[in-house]
Design a protein around this motif. Structure first.
Motif, short mmCIF file in Angstrom:
data_model
loop_
_atom_site.label_atom_id
_atom_site.label_comp_id
_atom_site.label_asym_id
_atom_site.label_seq_id
_atom_site.Cartn_x
_atom_site.Cartn_y
_atom_site.Cartn_z
N ALA A 1 66.34 66.46 43.51
CA ALA A 1 65.14 67.29 43.59
C ALA A 1 65.21 68.45 42.61
N ALA A 2 66.41 69.05 42.48
CA ALA A 2 66.59 70.19 41.57
C ALA A 2 66.37 69.78 40.12
N GLN A 3 66.60 68.49 39.81
CA GLN A 3 66.37 67.99 38.46
C GLN A 3 64.91 67.62 38.22
N GLY A 4 64.06 67.86 39.22
CA GLY A 4 62.63 67.62 39.06
C GLY A 4 62.15 66.26 39.50
N ASN A 5 62.98 65.54 40.25
CA ASN A 5 62.60 64.21 40.71
C ASN A 5 61.95 64.25 42.09
N ARG A 6 61.11 63.27 42.35
CA ARG A 6 60.60 63.04 43.70
C ARG A 6 61.60 62.14 44.42
N VAL A 7 61.91 62.46 45.68
CA VAL A 7 62.94 61.71 46.41
C VAL A 7 62.37 61.16 47.70
N THR B 1 57.63 65.96 37.24
CA THR B 1 58.48 65.02 37.95
C THR B 1 59.02 63.98 36.98
N LYS B 2 60.34 63.77 36.99
CA LYS B 2 60.96 62.83 36.07
C LYS B 2 60.89 61.40 36.61
N ASP B 3 61.39 61.21 37.83
CA ASP B 3 61.47 59.88 38.42
C ASP B 3 61.18 59.99 39.91
N THR B 4 60.93 58.82 40.52
CA THR B 4 60.91 58.75 41.97
C THR B 4 62.19 58.03 42.38
N ILE C 1 69.16 55.64 49.49
CA ILE C 1 69.66 54.94 50.67
C ILE C 1 70.76 55.82 51.24
N ALA C 2 70.45 56.52 52.34
CA ALA C 2 71.30 57.59 52.84
C ALA C 2 72.22 57.10 53.95
N GLY C 3 73.52 57.19 53.67
CA GLY C 3 74.52 56.93 54.69
C GLY C 3 74.90 58.22 55.39
N GLY C 4 76.12 58.27 55.91
CA GLY C 4 76.56 59.45 56.63
C GLY C 4 77.27 60.44 55.72
N GLY C 5 77.65 61.59 56.30
CA GLY C 5 78.38 62.61 55.57
C GLY C 5 77.48 63.50 54.73
N GLN C 6 78.12 64.37 53.95
CA GLN C 6 77.37 65.35 53.16
C GLN C 6 76.88 64.80 51.82
N PHE C 7 77.41 63.65 51.40
CA PHE C 7 77.07 63.13 50.07
C PHE C 7 75.57 62.91 49.87
N PRO C 8 74.88 62.18 50.78
CA PRO C 8 73.44 61.97 50.55
C PRO C 8 72.66 63.28 50.52
N LEU C 9 73.12 64.28 51.26
CA LEU C 9 72.46 65.58 51.25
C LEU C 9 72.61 66.24 49.89
N LEU C 10 73.81 66.20 49.33
CA LEU C 10 74.04 66.78 48.01
C LEU C 10 73.25 66.04 46.94
N VAL C 11 73.17 64.72 47.06
CA VAL C 11 72.42 63.92 46.09
C VAL C 11 70.92 64.24 46.17
N ALA C 12 70.40 64.32 47.39
CA ALA C 12 68.97 64.63 47.57
C ALA C 12 68.63 65.99 46.96
N LYS C 13 69.48 66.97 47.22
CA LYS C 13 69.23 68.31 46.66
C LYS C 13 69.36 68.30 45.14
N GLY C 14 70.38 67.60 44.64
CA GLY C 14 70.59 67.55 43.20
C GLY C 14 69.46 66.84 42.47
N PRO D 1 75.17 57.75 42.22
CA PRO D 1 74.80 59.02 42.87
C PRO D 1 75.44 60.23 42.22
N HIS D 2 76.57 60.03 41.53
CA HIS D 2 77.24 61.14 40.86
C HIS D 2 76.40 61.73 39.73
N GLU D 3 75.38 60.98 39.29
CA GLU D 3 74.49 61.52 38.25
C GLU D 3 73.70 62.72 38.77
N TYR D 4 73.55 62.83 40.08
CA TYR D 4 72.81 63.93 40.68
C TYR D 4 73.74 64.94 41.36
#
Length: 277
Positions: free
Chosen positions: A25-31, A3-6, A10-23, A127-130
């Motif tokens: 996690a895929a980079q090895g972070n705890r979310v 795990t890299k980071d925790t 802060i999740a708003g509406g739309g697909q963006f927070p979902l994409l960020v959460a998946k991205g 968030p674009h980093e993920y």
């Protein structure tokens, strides 16, 4: 997997927070995620390790939740319904911050909140980093290039939108043949486009830019397929979005739709504007 980071999302509406959460996690972070009823996309909950639902304005509880879970990086992603946000009831910590502000524009508030997280030892990151694939590319994104009138409107709209951005009003303008039909305020981009196109008629040009001095970590402009579909229904023919500093959701689908319906999409840069396309 180490795990890299925790990440505190802060999740708003739309697909963006979902994409960020998946991205993330895929980079090895705890979310871990914070949701707000009436604003957040709760599908994100299936892709995070811990979550909590709070009322908008409960800043102290939010920070306490992140600290309890060992968050070292904070990410804000997704939309917040601005008219609903006017009804927020800030806790004492949030109220103290708001009281100190001379203005209550988006960028000022978000920058202040970001500084509060960093004062607690939590780095605020974009968030674009993920989800780097969402960054708008530069140049002509559709085969159809803007005609002479559209090029003029893109340049005009670019300059108007940037001036509005300096005043922290909005990111989007609707223009037709050198006349401003609408500027974005509290209603959001799609509502501003609808109003502008109804007033300006067919052939409107939409321009959305990054506000000069905007806090890139917490409030990048965004656009997507829904906006392009709305343009078709309203008779708008050209969309210019600032490249490199904005997010474009469902870009491939948006380009395909635009090509089918004769809509031009351009990833705008100052260089492109200066060279007159």
């Amino acid at each position: 997997m180490i795990t890299k980071d925790t990440i505190g999302l802060i999740a708003g509406g739309g697909q963006f927070p979902l994409l960020v959460a998946k991205g993330a996690a895929a980079q090895g972070n705890r979310v871990v995620a914070v949701f707000f009823r009436g604003h957040s996309n709760f599908e994100v909950d299936e892709h995070v390790d811990e979550s909590v639902e709070l009322k908008l304005g409960q800043l102290n509880k939010l920070i306490s939740f992140f600290k309890k879970n060992g968050v070292n990086k904070v990410v804000m992603a997704g939309t917040i319904n601005k008219p609903k946000a006017l009804d927020l009831r800030p806790d004492f910590r949030a109220a103290k911050l708001l009281f100190k502000l001379a203005t209550k524009g988006d960028d000022v508030i978000l920058r202040t909140i970001a500084n509060e997280f960093e004062s607690e030892g939590m780095q605020v990151v974009g968030p674009h980093e993920y989800a780097p694939e969402l960054i708008t590319p530069s140049g002509f994104l559709t085969k159809r290039k803007p005609n002479e009138v559209e090029r003029s409107d893109l340049t005009f709209g670019w300059n108007i939108a940037r001036e509005l951005g300096r005043m922290d009003i909005g990111q989007c303008v609707v223009v037709r043949e050198g006349i401003v039909a609408a500027v974005e305020a509290i209603e959001g981009t799609d509502a501003a486009i609808k109003r502008g196109c109804e007033l300006g008629g067919k052939g409107c040009c939409i321009v959305k830019v990054f506000k000069p001095g905007q806090e890139k970590r917490v409030d990048m402009p965004s656009i997507g397929l829904k906006t392009v579909q709305g343009m078709k229904d309203l008779g708008a023919t050209c969309l210019g979005v600032e490249a490199g500093k904005s997010l474009f959701f469902d870009l491939d689908e948006s380009i395909q739709f635009a090509e089918k319906h004769g809509i031009t999409i351009v990833g705008l840069t100052q260089e492109l504007i200066d060279d007159n396309f």
